[in-house]
Design a protein around this motif. Structure first.
Motif, PDB file in Angstrom:
ATOM      1  N   ARG A  83       0.831  -1.209   0.000  1.00 61.52           N
ATOM      2  CA  ARG A  83       0.000   0.000   0.000  1.00 61.52           C
ATOM      3  C   ARG A  83       0.865   1.258   0.000  1.00 61.52           C
ATOM      4  NH1 ARG A  83      -3.074  -1.516   3.679  1.00 61.52           N
ATOM      5  NH2 ARG A  83      -2.131  -0.483   5.482  1.00 61.52           N
ATOM      6  N   HIS A  84       1.944   1.249   0.801  1.00 63.38           N
ATOM      7  CA  HIS A  84       2.829   2.411   0.850  1.00 63.38           C
ATOM      8  C   HIS A  84       3.558   2.612  -0.479  1.00 63.38           C
ATOM      9  CE1 HIS A  84       6.959   4.053   1.539  1.00 63.38           C
ATOM     10  NE2 HIS A  84       6.217   5.045   1.977  1.00 63.38           N
ATOM     11  N   ASP A  85       4.099   1.518  -1.040  1.00 62.38           N
ATOM     12  CA  ASP A  85       4.811   1.610  -2.314  1.00 62.38           C
ATOM     13  C   ASP A  85       3.897   2.116  -3.416  1.00 62.38           C
ATOM     14  OD1 ASP A  85       7.001   0.686  -1.016  1.00 62.38           O
ATOM     15  OD2 ASP A  85       6.915  -1.350  -1.821  1.00 62.38           O
ATOM     16  N   ASN A  86       2.665   1.611  -3.436  1.00 63.58           N
ATOM     17  CA  ASN A  86       1.723   2.019  -4.484  1.00 63.58           C
ATOM     18  C   ASN A  86       1.352   3.495  -4.357  1.00 63.58           C
ATOM     19  OD1 ASN A  86       1.782  -0.569  -5.424  1.00 63.58           O
ATOM     20  ND2 ASN A  86      -0.228  -1.163  -4.631  1.00 63.58           N
ATOM     21  N   GLN A  87       1.129   3.937  -3.115  1.00 66.13           N
ATOM     22  CA  GLN A  87       0.778   5.338  -2.914  1.00 66.13           C
ATOM     23  C   GLN A  87       1.929   6.253  -3.353  1.00 66.13           C
ATOM     24  OE1 GLN A  87      -2.283   6.530  -1.997  1.00 66.13           O
ATOM     25  NE2 GLN A  87      -1.338   8.458  -2.623  1.00 66.13           N
ATOM     26  N   ASP A  88       3.145   5.823  -3.063  1.00 67.65           N
ATOM     27  CA  ASP A  88       4.309   6.599  -3.463  1.00 67.65           C
ATOM     28  C   ASP A  88       4.410   6.676  -4.984  1.00 67.65           C
ATOM     29  OD1 ASP A  88       6.771   7.924  -2.290  1.00 67.65           O
ATOM     30  OD2 ASP A  88       7.703   6.588  -3.736  1.00 67.65           O
ATOM     31  N   ARG A  89       4.152   5.574  -5.658  1.00 65.19           N
ATOM     32  CA  ARG A  89       4.221   5.551  -7.124  1.00 65.19           C
ATOM     33  C   ARG A  89       3.113   6.394  -7.742  1.00 65.19           C
ATOM     34  NH1 ARG A  89       4.632  -0.712  -8.634  1.00 65.19           N
ATOM     35  NH2 ARG A  89       4.559   0.144 -10.752  1.00 65.19           N
ATOM     36  N   ILE A  90       1.950   6.400  -7.131  1.00 66.32           N
ATOM     37  CA  ILE A  90       0.834   7.215  -7.644  1.00 66.32           C
ATOM     38  C   ILE A  90       1.184   8.702  -7.542  1.00 66.32           C
ATOM     39  CG2 ILE A  90      -1.548   7.922  -7.176  1.00 66.32           C
ATOM     40  CD1 ILE A  90      -2.035   4.967  -6.288  1.00 66.32           C
ATOM     41  N   THR A  91       1.720   9.097  -6.378  1.00 66.44           N
ATOM     42  CA  THR A  91       2.097  10.500  -6.176  1.00 66.44           C
ATOM     43  C   THR A  91       3.186  10.921  -7.150  1.00 66.44           C
ATOM     44  OG1 THR A  91       1.563  10.306  -3.821  1.00 66.44           O
ATOM     45  CG2 THR A  91       2.931  12.170  -4.478  1.00 66.44           C
ATOM     46  N   ARG A  92       4.180  10.063  -7.333  1.00 65.75           N
ATOM     47  CA  ARG A  92       5.284  10.394  -8.229  1.00 65.75           C
ATOM     48  C   ARG A  92       4.824  10.425  -9.685  1.00 65.75           C
ATOM     49  NH1 ARG A  92      10.032   6.444  -6.352  1.00 65.75           N
ATOM     50  NH2 ARG A  92      11.092   7.363  -8.149  1.00 65.75           N
ATOM     51  N   LYS A 134       3.611   5.916 -20.786  1.00 63.01           N
ATOM     52  CA  LYS A 134       4.310   4.775 -20.171  1.00 63.01           C
ATOM     53  C   LYS A 134       4.027   4.725 -18.674  1.00 63.01           C
ATOM     54  CE  LYS A 134       9.054   3.003 -19.668  1.00 63.01           C
ATOM     55  NZ  LYS A 134       9.349   3.374 -18.276  1.00 63.01           N
ATOM     56  N   ASP A 135       4.064   5.870 -17.998  1.00 62.93           N
ATOM     57  CA  ASP A 135       3.776   5.933 -16.564  1.00 62.93           C
ATOM     58  C   ASP A 135       2.339   5.515 -16.272  1.00 62.93           C
ATOM     59  OD1 ASP A 135       6.311   6.785 -16.045  1.00 62.93           O
ATOM     60  OD2 ASP A 135       5.797   8.909 -15.900  1.00 62.93           O
ATOM     61  N   ILE A 136       1.395   5.949 -17.114  1.00 64.79           N
ATOM     62  CA  ILE A 136      -0.013   5.600 -16.912  1.00 64.79           C
ATOM     63  C   ILE A 136      -0.217   4.106 -17.089  1.00 64.79           C
ATOM     64  CG2 ILE A 136      -2.339   5.867 -17.873  1.00 64.79           C
ATOM     65  CD1 ILE A 136      -1.643   8.794 -18.442  1.00 64.79           C
ATOM     66  N   ASN A 137       0.428   3.511 -18.080  1.00 62.54           N
ATOM     67  CA  ASN A 137       0.311   2.064 -18.295  1.00 62.54           C
ATOM     68  C   ASN A 137       0.850   1.286 -17.100  1.00 62.54           C
ATOM     69  OD1 ASN A 137      -0.891   2.327 -20.812  1.00 62.54           O
ATOM     70  ND2 ASN A 137       1.066   2.320 -21.906  1.00 62.54           N
ATOM     71  N   GLU A 138       1.952   1.781 -16.506  1.00 71.54           N
ATOM     72  CA  GLU A 138       2.496   1.111 -15.312  1.00 71.54           C
ATOM     73  C   GLU A 138       1.546   1.263 -14.134  1.00 71.54           C
ATOM     74  OE1 GLU A 138       6.307   2.784 -14.651  1.00 71.54           O
ATOM     75  OE2 GLU A 138       7.264   1.764 -16.357  1.00 71.54           O
ATOM     76  N   LEU A 139       0.839   2.382 -14.088  1.00 72.79           N
ATOM     77  CA  LEU A 139      -0.086   2.649 -12.988  1.00 72.79           C
ATOM     78  C   LEU A 139      -1.330   1.768 -13.078  1.00 72.79           C
ATOM     79  CD1 LEU A 139       0.321   4.627 -10.676  1.00 72.79           C
ATOM     80  CD2 LEU A 139      -1.134   6.259 -11.874  1.00 72.79           C
ATOM     81  N   LEU A 140      -1.652   1.333 -14.277  1.00 70.71           N
ATOM     82  CA  LEU A 140      -2.843   0.488 -14.469  1.00 70.71           C
ATOM     83  C   LEU A 140      -2.750  -0.804 -13.660  1.00 70.71           C
ATOM     84  CD1 LEU A 140      -3.539   0.882 -18.300  1.00 70.71           C
ATOM     85  CD2 LEU A 140      -5.062   1.567 -16.441  1.00 70.71           C
ATOM     86  N   SER A 141      -1.544  -1.324 -13.504  1.00 69.37           N
ATOM     87  CA  SER A 141      -1.389  -2.577 -12.755  1.00 69.37           C
ATOM     88  C   SER A 141      -1.606  -2.375 -11.258  1.00 69.37           C
ATOM     89  CB  SER A 141       0.013  -3.150 -13.001  1.00 69.37           C
ATOM     90  OG  SER A 141       1.007  -2.226 -12.555  1.00 69.37           O
ATOM     91  N   ILE A 142      -1.521  -1.119 -10.798  1.00 74.21           N
ATOM     92  CA  ILE A 142      -1.712  -0.814  -9.386  1.00 74.21           C
ATOM     93  C   ILE A 142      -3.160  -0.443  -9.100  1.00 74.21           C
ATOM     94  CG2 ILE A 142      -1.021   0.728  -7.506  1.00 74.21           C
ATOM     95  CD1 ILE A 142       1.628   1.121  -8.973  1.00 74.21           C
ATOM     96  N   SER A 143      -3.661   0.538  -9.852  1.00 73.12           N
ATOM     97  CA  SER A 143      -5.012   1.043  -9.622  1.00 73.12           C
ATOM     98  C   SER A 143      -5.559   1.630 -10.919  1.00 73.12           C
ATOM     99  CB  SER A 143      -5.003   2.113  -8.519  1.00 73.12           C
ATOM    100  OG  SER A 143      -6.252   2.772  -8.458  1.00 73.12           O
TER     101      SER A 143
END
Length: 777
Positions: free
Chosen positions: A257-266, A733-742
């Motif tokens: 959860r922490h890693d995902n939130q950090d990646r979303i913010t970044r 590319k960043d959005i595609n990586e984010l799809l796997s998270i949320s």
């Protein structure tokens, strides 16, 4: 004696209360007073200096957020301003006393209301021009995640001072700490940090021991912000912080959860960074020693790139950086420098001659002559050139990726940013000064040589092809005719509507000239078509005028000719080789991304449309803030920057008209003059005018002088342009990586970026305007 007089005398005696010579100072100050007055003053002084055990709780008393602090063994609830005042007062009184308690409890509410009201008078907190700051470039080189962790810490400095602070976020190698704004903090300073609060909640005893950190950055306004934020790097070798973070993220679900939130913010921050770099109006340049190698092109700086093409459409930008000039700009040991360049072009015998002068290269009379000769031409421009040395790590990173792209070793050592800060619309300012009695030939030393130096490679930041149609390597004999001249040659590459050819001898024409091509061999394939007289326009010429790039002049008569070339290409796709366009790799773009965002020389403002409303919701910043952004932050409410002084009352001129999506739309530029009337440190009023609002130059000079005498002056050059597509290849590319998270966060991010309909860039040109008008300050 009046109460006010007693308090005034007490205020003067407080700093000496604990000193050995207090009695001497007391007697000197109170020498003219009566015995009863002396008694009253001493009683009041003793009362205020008495140790205090009362707690301060400002919850419900102030409108701002309060946090819990353990100070001097007592628990207090303070907001940022009270937290700063606590340290200031304890330093003044020598300890936590009744005087400190009274000030915090009785004065704090009044201070907050006064501060709030003074801001409210000047700007509206609900204005559409209240923008959230995004710290661009802050997360770029972070190699590890940070945990947002608010906990009280103590900091000990070399001089023995110990102050309380609060950790904002924490990682194994560094920390961001909120500290009172009362004190001065130096970059590179080493502080000892103790995490007592975290130690009490864990069994890690090492947290009670001092851990050394080096201050890498200080965020917050000196003298304005009640708190500052220290960005620090851990120096002490210890695993205590790592163990602490592991204990807080003790389960896999918490870590994920922490890693995902950090990646979303970044990912969101990177979205704004990509949009800024894709639409920036300045021209980034990369050097190998003294030699210019690469220019990074965007949708808004192409006109600037095109300005440096001569009549042959040859790029002459390398001549701007002569060996003598580069020696001045890239001296060993100097990390960065900035200079103003004045330029213009002169047409002579069909040639375009470039002239440029850097401020240190000329004396006052030569500069004035350059102004008078150049500012009468429509090609007149002034630039700010900033050059920075690449760090060893950045140089290796960029050079490695660039060498792979060009397929041979290249070492890039410096980068520069060329900003246009004025053009012909402001040329009259340079004619305001007296013309010196120097011959025009004095300017010959500022003329660029005609010989083209090293070829510069222009790379677009967004790695998408700009070609309207593919080109194919193809060789076929031809004859080119222009006027009375006919020359033999052959094709180098071919497309449906374009052509590159190599001639046996130089062609005596300029760019945009009309020519006729006779395809000596291809015309045999279809005798019905007029392939012996196909009209073309010259787009670009090589330095020796033997290699020519052509574009077909389309008309009703050439439709069948275009179809003929299309059929030849499609019938021979298996035999023809596509001439690939050189596009930067994502790795190279990331390398550029890293260095450019660390040295921002302008401020991006993002204009978005959600529903029917158009607002300036976000502004990109980089700390430390330049002066004009500090001013806008002072006027802001909460964490927002107030952009009202820029846009209020002129939204049509600066926003609505420039962001209309018209074919061929380009950035529009305006000069904005901001005069700030101040009484001490308090802003009394703000006066703003566009350059066109002044009736005369004398009126503008009067405005400038009044602002300098009565407060502050900011002169900003504001460019605004429409955004047709904010999404870049890196952003996708960043959005595609984010799809796997949320999926929802990825969709929200894409919608937020797609809503950006306009891009505004602000550059501070105050100093240059004062120089051109020769106003001393």
């Amino acid at each position: 004696m009046q109460q006010s007089e007693i308090l005034s005398l007490v205020e003067r005696l407080i700093p000496t209360y604990s000193s050995e010579d207090f009695d001497l100072v007391f007697n000197q100050i109170m020498a003219a007073e009566s015995s009863s007055a002396k008694l009253l003053v001493k009683m009041e002084l003793n009362r205020l200096m008495a140790p205090c055990q009362k707690r301060v709780d400002l919850r419900g008393r102030v409108t701002t957020t309060c946090f819990e602090y353990q100070l001097n063994g007592l628990t207090h609830w303070l907001d940022d301003r009270a937290f700063d005042n606590y340290h200031k007062l304890v330093n003044k009184y020598g300890d936590y006393t009744e005087g400190v308690w009274e000030f915090l409890l009785n004065k704090q509410l009044l201070n907050q209301v006064a501060h709030h009201e003074s801001s409210k008078e000047l700007t509206d907190p609900k204005s559409p021009y209240a923008a959230d700051p995004i710290n661009l470039g802050y997360d770029l080189k972070r190699k590890e995640n940070r945990l947002k962790l608010e906990s009280q810490v103590s900091l000990e400095f070399d001089n023995g001072d110990i102050i309380a602070g609060v950790s904002v976020d924490l990682s194994n190698s560094g920390a961001k700490i909120k500290v009172p704004g009362t004190f001065d903090y130096d970059l590179g300073q080493v502080v000892k940090v103790r995490f007592e609060a975290l130690a009490s909640k864990s069994d890690i005893a090492e947290l009670l021991q001092p851990i050394e950190y080096r201050i890498l950055g200080v965020d917050g306004l000196h003298g304005v912000s009640p708190v500052k934020y220290l960005r620090t790097l851990r120096l002490t070798q210890t695993n205590a912080i790592e163990r602490l973070l592991e204990s807080l993220l003790d389960t896999d679900s918490k870590k994920v959860r922490h890693d995902n939130q950090d990646r979303i913010t970044r990912a969101r921050t990177r979205g704004f960074e990509h949009t800024y770099l894709k639409h920036a109006c300045n021209l980034p340049l990369f050097f190998s020693g003294n030699e210019l190698k690469v220019a990074l092109l965007t949708e808004n700086n192409y006109d600037l790139w095109n300005y440096w093409h001569d009549e042959r459409h040859q790029q002459t930008l390398s001549a701007l950086f002569s060996p003598e000039r580069m020696e001045m700009l890239v001296k060993t040991g100097i990390k960065g420098c900035s200079n103003v360049l004045y330029t213009f072009t002169h047409a002579h015998k069909g040639m375009t001659l470039f002239y440029s002068m850097m401020m240190p290269e000329a004396d006052r009379e030569e500069r004035q002559l350059f102004w008078h000769v150049g500012a009468r031409r429509e090609t007149w421009k002034a630039f700010r050139l900033s050059v920075f040395e690449l760090s060893n790590a950045d140089s290796i990173d960029i050079s490695t990726n660039y060498s792979k792209l060009v397929d041979h070793p290249e070492k890039l050592t410096h980068f520069g940013i060329l900003q246009e800060i004025t053009d012909f619309t402001s040329a009259s300012d340079y004619l305001f000064t007296e013309k010196p009695r120097l011959p025009a030939t004095s300017l010959n030393r500022f003329r660029h040589p005609r010989q083209i130096g090293s070829q510069i490679r222009g790379l677009y930041f967004d790695a998408q092809s700009r070609r309207k149609e593919p080109r194919y390597e193809f060789s076929s004999p031809l004859m080119i005719t222009t006027g009375e001249h006919s020359l033999k040659g052959k094709t180098l590459d071919l497309s449906k509507r374009g052509l590159s050819i190599e001639l046996e001898s130089p062609i005596p024409v300029h760019t945009d000239a009309d020519v006729v091509i006779d395809y000596l061999e291809l015309k045999r394939y279809n005798p019905k078509l007029p392939l012996n007289q196909v009209p073309y326009k010259v787009v670009r010429l090589s330095e020796n005028r033997k290699v020519v790039h052509l574009a077909m002049l389309e008309s009703g008569q050439t439709v069948k000719t275009v179809a003929f070339f299309n059929s030849i290409i499609e019938s021979n796709l298996d035999k023809l080789s596509v001439k690939l366009e050189l596009l930067p790799t994502p790795e190279l773009l990331e390398s550029f991304h890293n260095v450019l965002l660390a040295k921002m020389v302008s401020t991006p403002i993002y204009i978005d449309r959600r529903g029917t409303s158009v607002k300036c919701r976000t502004v990109g910043v980089n700390y430390p803030l330049p002066g004009y952004l500090q001013f806008l932050e002072k006027l802001g409410h909460g964490e927002k920057f107030a952009l009202e002084p820029i846009f209020k009352g002129r939204s049509n001129t600066l926003i609505a008209d420039p962001i209309r999506r018209r074919p061929g739309a380009k950035a529009s530029y305006q000069e904005l003059y901001i005069g700030v009337l101040k009484l001490g440190e308090r802003i009394q009023s703000v006066h703003t005018k566009l350059r066109g609002d002044f009736e005369t130059t004398q009126g503008r000079i009067k405005f400038i002088k009044n602002a300098l005498n009565m407060g502050e002056l900011y002169i900003l050059r504001i460019s605004t342009s429409p955004v047709f597509d904010a999404l870049t290849m890196l952003m996708k590319k960043d959005i595609n990586e984010l799809l796997s998270i949320s999926m929802s966060h990825a969709r929200n991010l894409e919608n937020e970026m797609s809503a950006i309909c306009g891009y505004c860039e602000v550059v501070d040109i105050t100093e240059e305007v004062l120089v051109r008008l020769e106003i001393n300050h």
